[in-house]
Design a protein around this motif. Structure first.
Motif, mmCIF file in Angstrom:
data_model
loop_
_atom_site.group_PDB
_atom_site.id
_atom_site.type_symbol
_atom_site.label_atom_id
_atom_site.label_comp_id
_atom_site.label_asym_id
_atom_site.label_seq_id
_atom_site.Cartn_x
_atom_site.Cartn_y
_atom_site.Cartn_z
ATOM 1 N N TYR A 128 0.862 -1.188 0.000
ATOM 2 C CA TYR A 128 0.000 0.000 0.000
ATOM 3 C C TYR A 128 0.895 1.233 0.000
ATOM 4 O O TYR A 128 1.414 1.628 1.039
ATOM 5 C CB TYR A 128 -0.919 0.009 1.222
ATOM 6 C CG TYR A 128 -1.930 -1.100 1.219
ATOM 7 C CD1 TYR A 128 -3.087 -1.002 0.457
ATOM 8 C CD2 TYR A 128 -1.740 -2.245 1.984
ATOM 9 C CE1 TYR A 128 -4.028 -2.016 0.448
ATOM 10 C CE2 TYR A 128 -2.683 -3.260 1.984
ATOM 11 C CZ TYR A 128 -3.819 -3.148 1.215
ATOM 12 O OH TYR A 128 -4.750 -4.156 1.215
ATOM 13 N N SER A 145 2.110 5.286 -1.824
ATOM 14 C CA SER A 145 1.583 6.546 -2.359
ATOM 15 C C SER A 145 1.384 6.483 -3.869
ATOM 16 O O SER A 145 0.680 7.300 -4.441
ATOM 17 C CB SER A 145 2.512 7.702 -1.994
ATOM 18 O OG SER A 145 3.803 7.476 -2.510
ATOM 19 N N ASP A 165 -14.045 -2.418 2.693
ATOM 20 C CA ASP A 165 -13.809 -1.189 3.451
ATOM 21 C C ASP A 165 -12.471 -1.216 4.176
ATOM 22 O O ASP A 165 -11.828 -0.177 4.341
ATOM 23 C CB ASP A 165 -14.947 -0.937 4.444
ATOM 24 C CG ASP A 165 -16.239 -0.555 3.734
ATOM 25 O OD1 ASP A 165 -16.166 0.092 2.672
ATOM 26 O OD2 ASP A 165 -17.312 -0.909 4.243
ATOM 27 N N SER A 213 -9.931 -0.521 1.486
ATOM 28 C CA SER A 213 -10.029 0.901 1.153
ATOM 29 C C SER A 213 -9.312 1.770 2.182
ATOM 30 O O SER A 213 -8.584 2.708 1.825
ATOM 31 C CB SER A 213 -11.496 1.307 1.053
ATOM 32 O OG SER A 213 -11.619 2.676 0.805
ATOM 33 N N ALA A 214 -9.496 1.459 3.465
ATOM 34 C CA ALA A 214 -8.831 2.230 4.526
ATOM 35 C C ALA A 214 -7.314 2.072 4.435
ATOM 36 O O ALA A 214 -6.564 3.042 4.592
ATOM 37 C CB ALA A 214 -9.333 1.795 5.892
ATOM 38 N N GLN A 264 -5.589 1.255 1.724
ATOM 39 C CA GLN A 264 -5.165 1.915 0.481
ATOM 40 C C GLN A 264 -5.094 3.430 0.674
ATOM 41 O O GLN A 264 -4.144 4.078 0.236
ATOM 42 C CB GLN A 264 -6.151 1.556 -0.622
ATOM 43 C CG GLN A 264 -5.768 2.032 -1.988
ATOM 44 C CD GLN A 264 -6.750 1.535 -3.045
ATOM 45 O OE1 GLN A 264 -7.818 1.010 -2.731
ATOM 46 N NE2 GLN A 264 -6.387 1.696 -4.293
ATOM 47 N N SER A 265 -6.085 3.984 1.350
ATOM 48 C CA SER A 265 -6.118 5.420 1.592
ATOM 49 C C SER A 265 -4.939 5.867 2.461
ATOM 50 O O SER A 265 -4.286 6.871 2.160
ATOM 51 C CB SER A 265 -7.445 5.788 2.255
ATOM 52 O OG SER A 265 -7.507 7.159 2.512
ATOM 53 N N ALA A 274 -1.742 5.669 0.429
ATOM 54 C CA ALA A 274 -1.670 6.741 -0.574
ATOM 55 C C ALA A 274 -1.269 8.071 0.047
ATOM 56 O O ALA A 274 -0.625 8.895 -0.599
ATOM 57 C CB ALA A 274 -3.011 6.878 -1.282
ATOM 58 N N ARG A 275 -1.647 8.270 1.313
ATOM 59 C CA ARG A 275 -1.323 9.524 2.011
ATOM 60 C C ARG A 275 -0.014 9.443 2.785
ATOM 61 O O ARG A 275 0.333 10.381 3.491
ATOM 62 C CB ARG A 275 -2.454 9.883 2.981
ATOM 63 C CG ARG A 275 -3.764 10.222 2.325
ATOM 64 C CD ARG A 275 -4.809 10.714 3.338
ATOM 65 N NE ARG A 275 -4.831 9.967 4.569
ATOM 66 C CZ ARG A 275 -5.661 8.962 4.870
ATOM 67 N NH1 ARG A 275 -6.557 8.577 3.990
ATOM 68 N NH2 ARG A 275 -5.599 8.338 6.018
ATOM 69 N N ASP A 328 -9.365 4.189 12.777
ATOM 70 C CA ASP A 328 -9.610 4.344 11.350
ATOM 71 C C ASP A 328 -10.505 3.241 10.781
ATOM 72 O O ASP A 328 -10.834 3.267 9.599
ATOM 73 C CB ASP A 328 -8.290 4.346 10.575
ATOM 74 C CG ASP A 328 -7.399 5.504 10.957
ATOM 75 O OD1 ASP A 328 -7.912 6.639 11.003
ATOM 76 O OD2 ASP A 328 -6.212 5.269 11.228
#
Length: 112
Positions: free
Chosen positions: A18, A20, A44, A47-48, A50-51, A54-55, A63
Protein backbone atom coordinates in the motif's frame (compact mmCIF):
# COMPACT_ATOMS: atom_id res chain seq x y z
CA UNK A 1 -6.02 4.46 21.91
CA UNK A 2 -6.82 1.79 24.50
CA UNK A 3 -9.31 -0.76 23.23
CA UNK A 4 -8.83 0.32 19.64
CA UNK A 5 -6.16 -2.17 18.64
CA UNK A 6 -2.60 -1.10 18.02
CA UNK A 7 -1.78 0.89 14.93
CA UNK A 8 0.63 0.21 12.13
CA UNK A 9 3.27 2.50 10.72
CA UNK A 10 3.26 3.68 7.16
CA UNK A 11 6.38 1.59 6.48
CA UNK A 12 4.38 -1.55 7.39
CA UNK A 13 1.67 -0.60 4.89
CA UNK A 14 4.23 0.19 2.23
CA UNK A 15 5.96 -3.14 2.81
CA UNK A 16 2.58 -4.86 2.27
CA UNK A 17 2.14 -3.01 -1.03
CA UNK A 18 0.00 0.00 0.00
CA UNK A 19 2.05 2.94 -1.31
CA UNK A 20 1.58 6.55 -2.36
CA UNK A 21 1.79 5.30 -5.96
CA UNK A 22 -1.06 2.83 -5.45
CA UNK A 23 -1.20 -0.86 -4.63
CA UNK A 24 1.91 -2.69 -5.83
CA UNK A 25 1.30 -5.49 -8.33
CA UNK A 26 1.67 -9.01 -6.86
CA UNK A 27 1.86 -7.66 -3.30
CA UNK A 28 -0.08 -8.71 -0.21
CA UNK A 29 -2.19 -5.57 -0.71
CA UNK A 30 -3.00 -6.59 -4.29
CA UNK A 31 -4.04 -10.05 -3.10
CA UNK A 32 -6.23 -8.49 -0.40
CA UNK A 33 -7.89 -6.23 -2.96
CA UNK A 34 -8.48 -9.14 -5.33
CA UNK A 35 -9.98 -11.31 -2.57
CA UNK A 36 -12.24 -8.46 -1.42
CA UNK A 37 -13.44 -7.90 -5.00
CA UNK A 38 -14.15 -11.60 -5.58
CA UNK A 39 -15.79 -12.26 -2.21
CA UNK A 40 -17.57 -8.92 -1.81
CA UNK A 41 -16.36 -8.69 1.79
CA UNK A 42 -13.60 -6.72 3.43
CA UNK A 43 -13.64 -3.95 0.82
CA UNK A 44 -13.81 -1.19 3.45
CA UNK A 45 -10.70 -2.51 5.22
CA UNK A 46 -8.79 -2.60 1.94
CA UNK A 47 -10.03 0.90 1.15
CA UNK A 48 -8.83 2.23 4.53
CA UNK A 49 -5.40 0.61 4.04
CA UNK A 50 -5.17 1.92 0.48
CA UNK A 51 -6.12 5.42 1.59
CA UNK A 52 -3.54 5.48 4.40
CA UNK A 53 -0.85 4.14 2.06
CA UNK A 54 -1.67 6.74 -0.57
CA UNK A 55 -1.32 9.52 2.01
CA UNK A 56 1.94 8.12 3.42
CA UNK A 57 0.22 7.82 6.82
CA UNK A 58 -0.11 5.22 9.53
CA UNK A 59 -3.42 3.59 10.43
CA UNK A 60 -4.97 2.77 13.79
CA UNK A 61 -8.04 1.14 15.24
CA UNK A 62 -9.86 4.45 15.17
CA UNK A 63 -9.61 4.34 11.35
CA UNK A 64 -11.69 1.14 11.19
CA UNK A 65 -15.13 0.23 12.46
CA UNK A 66 -16.31 -3.06 13.91
CA UNK A 67 -18.56 -4.03 11.01
CA UNK A 68 -15.77 -3.47 8.46
CA UNK A 69 -13.37 -5.63 10.46
CA UNK A 70 -16.02 -8.34 10.89
CA UNK A 71 -16.72 -8.25 7.14
CA UNK A 72 -13.04 -8.93 6.52
CA UNK A 73 -13.12 -11.85 8.97
CA UNK A 74 -11.12 -10.00 11.63
CA UNK A 75 -13.43 -10.67 14.57
CA UNK A 76 -13.21 -10.54 18.34
CA UNK A 77 -13.17 -14.35 18.30
CA UNK A 78 -10.21 -14.52 15.93
CA UNK A 79 -9.76 -14.66 12.18
CA UNK A 80 -12.58 -16.40 10.32
CA UNK A 81 -11.55 -19.36 8.17
CA UNK A 82 -11.82 -18.59 4.44
CA UNK A 83 -12.18 -14.84 5.02
CA UNK A 84 -10.20 -11.97 3.57
CA UNK A 85 -8.34 -11.77 6.88
CA UNK A 86 -7.36 -15.44 6.65
CA UNK A 87 -6.32 -14.98 3.03
CA UNK A 88 -4.21 -11.95 4.01
CA UNK A 89 -2.51 -13.89 6.80
CA UNK A 90 -1.65 -16.73 4.43
CA UNK A 91 -0.27 -14.33 1.82
CA UNK A 92 1.84 -12.52 4.43
CA UNK A 93 3.26 -15.81 5.67
CA UNK A 94 4.06 -16.99 2.12
CA UNK A 95 5.59 -13.71 0.96
CA UNK A 96 7.29 -12.79 4.23
CA UNK A 97 6.12 -9.20 3.75
CA UNK A 98 3.45 -7.30 5.62
CA UNK A 99 3.99 -8.78 9.09
CA UNK A 100 3.44 -5.41 10.77
CA UNK A 101 0.17 -4.86 8.93
CA UNK A 102 -0.97 -8.41 9.69
CA UNK A 103 -0.32 -7.95 13.41
CA UNK A 104 -2.09 -4.58 13.36
CA UNK A 105 -5.21 -5.93 11.69
CA UNK A 106 -5.35 -8.95 13.98
CA UNK A 107 -5.07 -6.66 16.99
CA UNK A 108 -7.74 -4.30 15.69
CA UNK A 109 -10.10 -7.17 15.03
CA UNK A 110 -9.56 -8.67 18.47
CA UNK A 111 -9.73 -5.45 20.50
CA UNK A 112 -11.94 -2.89 18.79
Amino acid sequence: MSGQGKGTRHSDLSHAGYTSSGIVKDSVGAAMMSHADRSGSGKDVVSALQSAGARDQSISGSDMNRSDLDSAGLTRSGVTKGSGGANMMSNVDKSESGDGMKACLQSMGAKK
